[in-house]
Design a protein around this motif. Structure first.
Motif, PDB file in Angstrom:
ATOM      1  N   ASP A   1       4.851  25.619  -3.557  1.00 24.21           N
ATOM      2  CA  ASP A   1       4.779  24.327  -2.863  1.00 24.21           C
ATOM      3  C   ASP A   1       4.111  23.253  -3.732  1.00 24.21           C
ATOM      4  OD1 ASP A   1       5.020  23.279   0.236  1.00 24.21           O
ATOM      5  OD2 ASP A   1       3.555  22.168  -0.974  1.00 24.21           O
ATOM      6  N   ARG A   2       4.780  22.100  -3.768  1.00 18.91           N
ATOM      7  CA  ARG A   2       4.332  20.994  -4.623  1.00 18.91           C
ATOM      8  C   ARG A   2       2.902  20.581  -4.317  1.00 18.91           C
ATOM      9  NH1 ARG A   2       3.707  16.718  -8.024  1.00 18.91           N
ATOM     10  NH2 ARG A   2       5.374  15.185  -7.988  1.00 18.91           N
ATOM     11  N   ASN A   3       2.485  20.722  -3.067  1.00 22.98           N
ATOM     12  CA  ASN A   3       1.150  20.266  -2.680  1.00 22.98           C
ATOM     13  C   ASN A   3       0.162  21.403  -2.456  1.00 22.98           C
ATOM     14  OD1 ASN A   3       1.595  17.375  -2.697  1.00 22.98           O
ATOM     15  ND2 ASN A   3       3.091  17.828  -1.093  1.00 22.98           N
ATOM     16  N   ALA A   4       0.465  22.563  -2.999  1.00 22.03           N
ATOM     17  CA  ALA A   4      -0.470  23.691  -2.904  1.00 22.03           C
ATOM     18  C   ALA A   4      -1.723  23.353  -3.704  1.00 22.03           C
ATOM     19  CB  ALA A   4       0.189  24.949  -3.467  1.00 22.03           C
TER      20      ALA A   4
ATOM     21  N   LYS B   1       8.487  29.749  -2.440  1.00 22.65           N
ATOM     22  CA  LYS B   1       9.693  29.422  -1.674  1.00 22.65           C
ATOM     23  C   LYS B   1      10.849  30.155  -2.356  1.00 22.65           C
ATOM     24  CE  LYS B   1       7.512  26.801   1.225  1.00 22.65           C
ATOM     25  NZ  LYS B   1       6.413  27.770   1.302  1.00 22.65           N
ATOM     26  N   HIS B   2      11.109  31.369  -1.881  1.00 20.23           N
ATOM     27  CA  HIS B   2      11.952  32.309  -2.621  1.00 20.23           C
ATOM     28  C   HIS B   2      13.379  32.477  -2.097  1.00 20.23           C
ATOM     29  CE1 HIS B   2       8.838  33.296  -5.268  1.00 20.23           C
ATOM     30  NE2 HIS B   2       8.496  34.480  -4.872  1.00 20.23           N
ATOM     31  N   SER B   3      13.825  31.607  -1.183  1.00 23.61           N
ATOM     32  CA  SER B   3      15.197  31.785  -0.684  1.00 23.61           C
ATOM     33  C   SER B   3      16.202  30.916  -1.432  1.00 23.61           C
ATOM     34  CB  SER B   3      15.249  31.471   0.818  1.00 23.61           C
ATOM     35  OG  SER B   3      14.401  32.338   1.523  1.00 23.61           O
ATOM     36  N   TYR B   4      15.774  30.362  -2.567  1.00 18.86           N
ATOM     37  CA  TYR B   4      16.630  29.418  -3.306  1.00 18.86           C
ATOM     38  C   TYR B   4      17.986  29.998  -3.747  1.00 18.86           C
ATOM     39  CZ  TYR B   4      14.887  32.128  -7.143  1.00 18.86           C
ATOM     40  OH  TYR B   4      14.608  33.193  -7.941  1.00 18.86           O
ATOM     41  N   PRO B   5      18.165  31.340  -3.915  1.00 18.14           N
ATOM     42  CA  PRO B   5      19.506  31.780  -4.325  1.00 18.14           C
ATOM     43  C   PRO B   5      20.598  31.357  -3.321  1.00 18.14           C
ATOM     44  CG  PRO B   5      17.950  33.570  -4.652  1.00 18.14           C
ATOM     45  CD  PRO B   5      17.224  32.487  -3.879  1.00 18.14           C
ATOM     46  N   PHE B   6      20.185  31.079  -2.079  1.00 16.08           N
ATOM     47  CA  PHE B   6      21.166  30.685  -1.055  1.00 16.08           C
ATOM     48  C   PHE B   6      21.218  29.172  -0.875  1.00 16.08           C
ATOM     49  CE2 PHE B   6      19.283  34.829  -0.109  1.00 16.08           C
ATOM     50  CZ  PHE B   6      20.397  35.600  -0.398  1.00 16.08           C
TER      51      PHE B   6
ATOM     52  N   TYR C   1      12.789  21.193   0.636  1.00 16.20           N
ATOM     53  CA  TYR C   1      11.448  21.755   0.401  1.00 16.20           C
ATOM     54  C   TYR C   1      11.069  21.437  -1.041  1.00 16.20           C
ATOM     55  CZ  TYR C   1      12.160  24.229   4.764  1.00 16.20           C
ATOM     56  OH  TYR C   1      12.390  24.516   6.080  1.00 16.20           O
ATOM     57  N   GLN C   2       9.922  20.784  -1.223  1.00 13.78           N
ATOM     58  CA  GLN C   2       9.546  20.373  -2.578  1.00 13.78           C
ATOM     59  C   GLN C   2       8.660  21.443  -3.237  1.00 13.78           C
ATOM     60  OE1 GLN C   2       7.169  16.815  -3.067  1.00 13.78           O
ATOM     61  NE2 GLN C   2       8.336  16.223  -4.892  1.00 13.78           N
ATOM     62  N   VAL C   3       9.023  21.810  -4.459  1.00 10.83           N
ATOM     63  CA  VAL C   3       8.280  22.854  -5.174  1.00 10.83           C
ATOM     64  C   VAL C   3       7.877  22.363  -6.565  1.00 10.83           C
ATOM     65  CG1 VAL C   3       9.300  24.849  -3.990  1.00 10.83           C
ATOM     66  CG2 VAL C   3      10.477  23.884  -5.990  1.00 10.83           C
TER      67      VAL C   3
END
Ligand SMILES: Cc1cc2nc3c(=O)[nH]c(=O)nc-3n(C[C@H](O)[C@H](O)[C@H](O)COP(=O)(O)OP(=O)(O)OC[C@H]3O[C@@H](n4cnc5c(N)ncnc54)[C@H](O)[C@@H]3O)c2cc1C
Length: 494
Positions: free
Chosen positions: A268-271, A285-290, A421-423
């Motif tokens: 997360d960009r704001n972690a 954020k690990h669902s990016y393959p989809f 979702y910003q990473v």
């Protein structure tokens, strides 16, 4: 006169340290663990994990050596296999054939026996139904070679290791920072520490370093990983600053492995700057393959579906760091919203939603709106809709004709609501470290063992290059921790 004396001192209190301490104790050695963190932050990266562990198994019978399964679970699940050959193939392919062959042999061949040993000590494992299996035609099917996790995830593993080590008479000294090895020029004879504001000397017949990589040290990150890495977020503990590596090299230890490499993911960009134990690994954020990912120019920049998540996530953090302003947006529509892992629902998430793609385009902070809309149109037109979509296999449903194609799981983005979702880059651990031999002994620059010095876990280099197969970090800590502890215990034990 030393301020304390043990047969074996283990530096660190994470998974590698816990396994080393237990293995040393088996030989009858007196053992202590030194942990620089206060008790509520102790346990290193281990405590931040989900507890997923990559292990060889030849079928459900091997899984049952680790996990209690009901008849219903056995009937409803296709566990498949993860053979030695598959683990070797993954390690060689993922590291572009750079992994140290002796080390990888130990990792692969001892993975199952080591986890069985951990279970005998009292560590509990469970199948990873939530993250590593999809239900198809009423049956769960595991994918990606990652099938078990520790009960209670990383916090559960750390707590169990603490309980078991205490039961075995092994104390953890919290807020005790190892500063230097005490070495007479030839042999390691103990550790100089800072405790309660005082410098003390602890004597030992052997020392096991299990105190992490250098990911939480921005100066070393920039020096070894390269410019820009000072800007990465740290996913886990703030205490792994390379101390073990420095202490060993100060007395002449050899270094090994991919010093310019590390395990880094979309985060997360704001972690916050370091991990937050209350959130654990959920900033990932690990669902990016989809889904797709775009950068500030509105363009895709990576093949999101190149492989299963387990085989790409650890190298895509670097790719995100290399983008303008070090961020990306993951974008999806309603068709794949159900593919989002649980980490997408946490409160501390940088998220936007919209009912039209035009509206979404205006909400993606930092992104060129017009270029993004053009990119989505080109992407949608390039999806091979004639190939069926199947998340359980590499389905080959790709795009064609784009500058950066997507190889699997490509779906048009056209069904509201739309989400973003910003990473940014979250660094997990660094790959370079000190060099050990096949007994877990640290070696000097002539590759001769340094008497009395052993190491395990993140502070050891040589296994991972460029990338990493998910769930290997804990297994590495366990296998090499047990090895180092057993060797240390054997040489000094009563
Ligand atoms: C968010 C996140 C999720 C992860 N998920 C997984 C996963 O699911 N599966 C997996 O296999 N891997 C995962 N990993 C990687 C995994 O955490 C590591 O590979 C593994 O825990 C490393 O174990 P270790 O014992 O070597 O180091 P650590 O667990 O980090 O332990 C190092 C210890 O040394 C201590 N220390 C450091 N310096 C000193 C000093 N000078 N004196 C005394 N003590 C010191 C630290 O405080 C710490 O207790 C994840 C990592 C993170 C950050």
């Amino acid at each position: 006169m030393a301020d304390g004396s043990w047969d074996v001192i283990v530096v660190g209190a994470g998974n590698a340290a816990g396994c080393a301490a237990l293995a040393a104790r088996e030989s009858g050695a007196s053992v202590v663990m030194l942990e620089c963190a206060p008790e509520d932050e102790a346990g290193g990266n281990t405590r931040f994990t989900a507890g997923a562990m990559r292990v060889v198994y030849n079928g459900v019978e091997d899984i049952m050596k680790l996990v209690e399964l009901s008849n219903q679970e056995i009937a409803d699940t296709d566990f498949g296999t993860y053979t030695e050959d598959q683990f070797f193939d993954d390690m060689f392919r993922i590291t572009q054939y750079r992994t140290d062959p002796d080390m990888v042999e130990i990792l692969v061949k001892r993975s199952l026996p080591t986890l069985v040993w951990m279970r005998e000590k009292g560590i509990r494992f469970v199948p990873i139904y939530g993250r590593q299996a999809f239900k198809i035609d009423g049956k769960f099917k595991f994918w990606g070679g990652l099938t078990v996790e520790t009960n209670g995830g990383g916090p559960g593993l750390y707590e169990a290791l603490q309980q078991i080590t205490r039961r075995e008479g092994i104390e953890t000294l919290f807020e005790t920072r190892a500063l230097d090895l005490i070495c007479d020029g030839a042999e390691v004879r103990g550790v100089k520490v800072k405790q309660g504001g005082r410098i003390r000397e602890f004597a030992a017949k052997a020392v096991v370093l299990a105190c992490g990589g250098f990911q939480a040290n921005p100066e070393w990150r920039t020096r070894y990983l390269g410019p820009g890495w000072d800007l990465a977020k740290v996913r886990g503990t703030r205490f792994n600053t390379g101390d073990g590596i420095r202490m060993a090299t100060d007395i002449g230890a050899a270094t090994h492995g991919n010093w310019s490499g590390g395990h880094a993911v979309g985060w997360d960009r704001n972690a916050p700057e370091f991990g937050d134990l209350a959130v654990g690994d959920q900033f990932q954020k690990h669902s990016y393959p989809f889904f797709i990912m775009v950068n500030a120019t509105g363009r895709r920049f990576v093949d999101e579906g190149a492989d299963f998540r387990n085989y790409t996530y650890a190298k895509y953090g670097r790719v995100i760091l290399e983008q303008p302003a070090q961020f990306a947006w993951q974008v999806l529509d309603a068709k794949v919203a159900h593919m989002k892992r649980d980490e997408y629902s946490i409160r501390q998430v940088t998220k936007v939603t919209a009912n039209t793609i035009e509206e979404l385009a205006g909400m993606l902070e930092g992104v060129d709106r017009q270029a993004f809309l053009k990119e989505i149109a080109a992407y949608n037109a390039a999806v091979r809709q004639d190939i069926p979509y199947n998340p359980n296999v590499k389905d080959g449903r790709c795009t064609e004709g784009l500058p950066v194609n997507k190889s699997n799981w490509a779906q048009t983005i056209d069904t509201p609501p739309f989400e973003g979702y910003q990473v940014t880059c979250g660094l997990t651990f660094t790959f370079g470290g000190i060099r050990i031999n096949t007994d877990g002994q640290v070696v000097d620059k002539d590759f001769h063992p340094i008497p009395g010095l052993y190491a395990a876990g993140e502070c050891v280099g040589g296994l991972f290059y460029f990338n990493y197969p998910g769930g290997s970090g804990l297994t590495t800590g366990s296998v090499f921790g047990k090895l180092a502890g057993a060797s240390a215990g054997k040489t000094v034990g009563a």
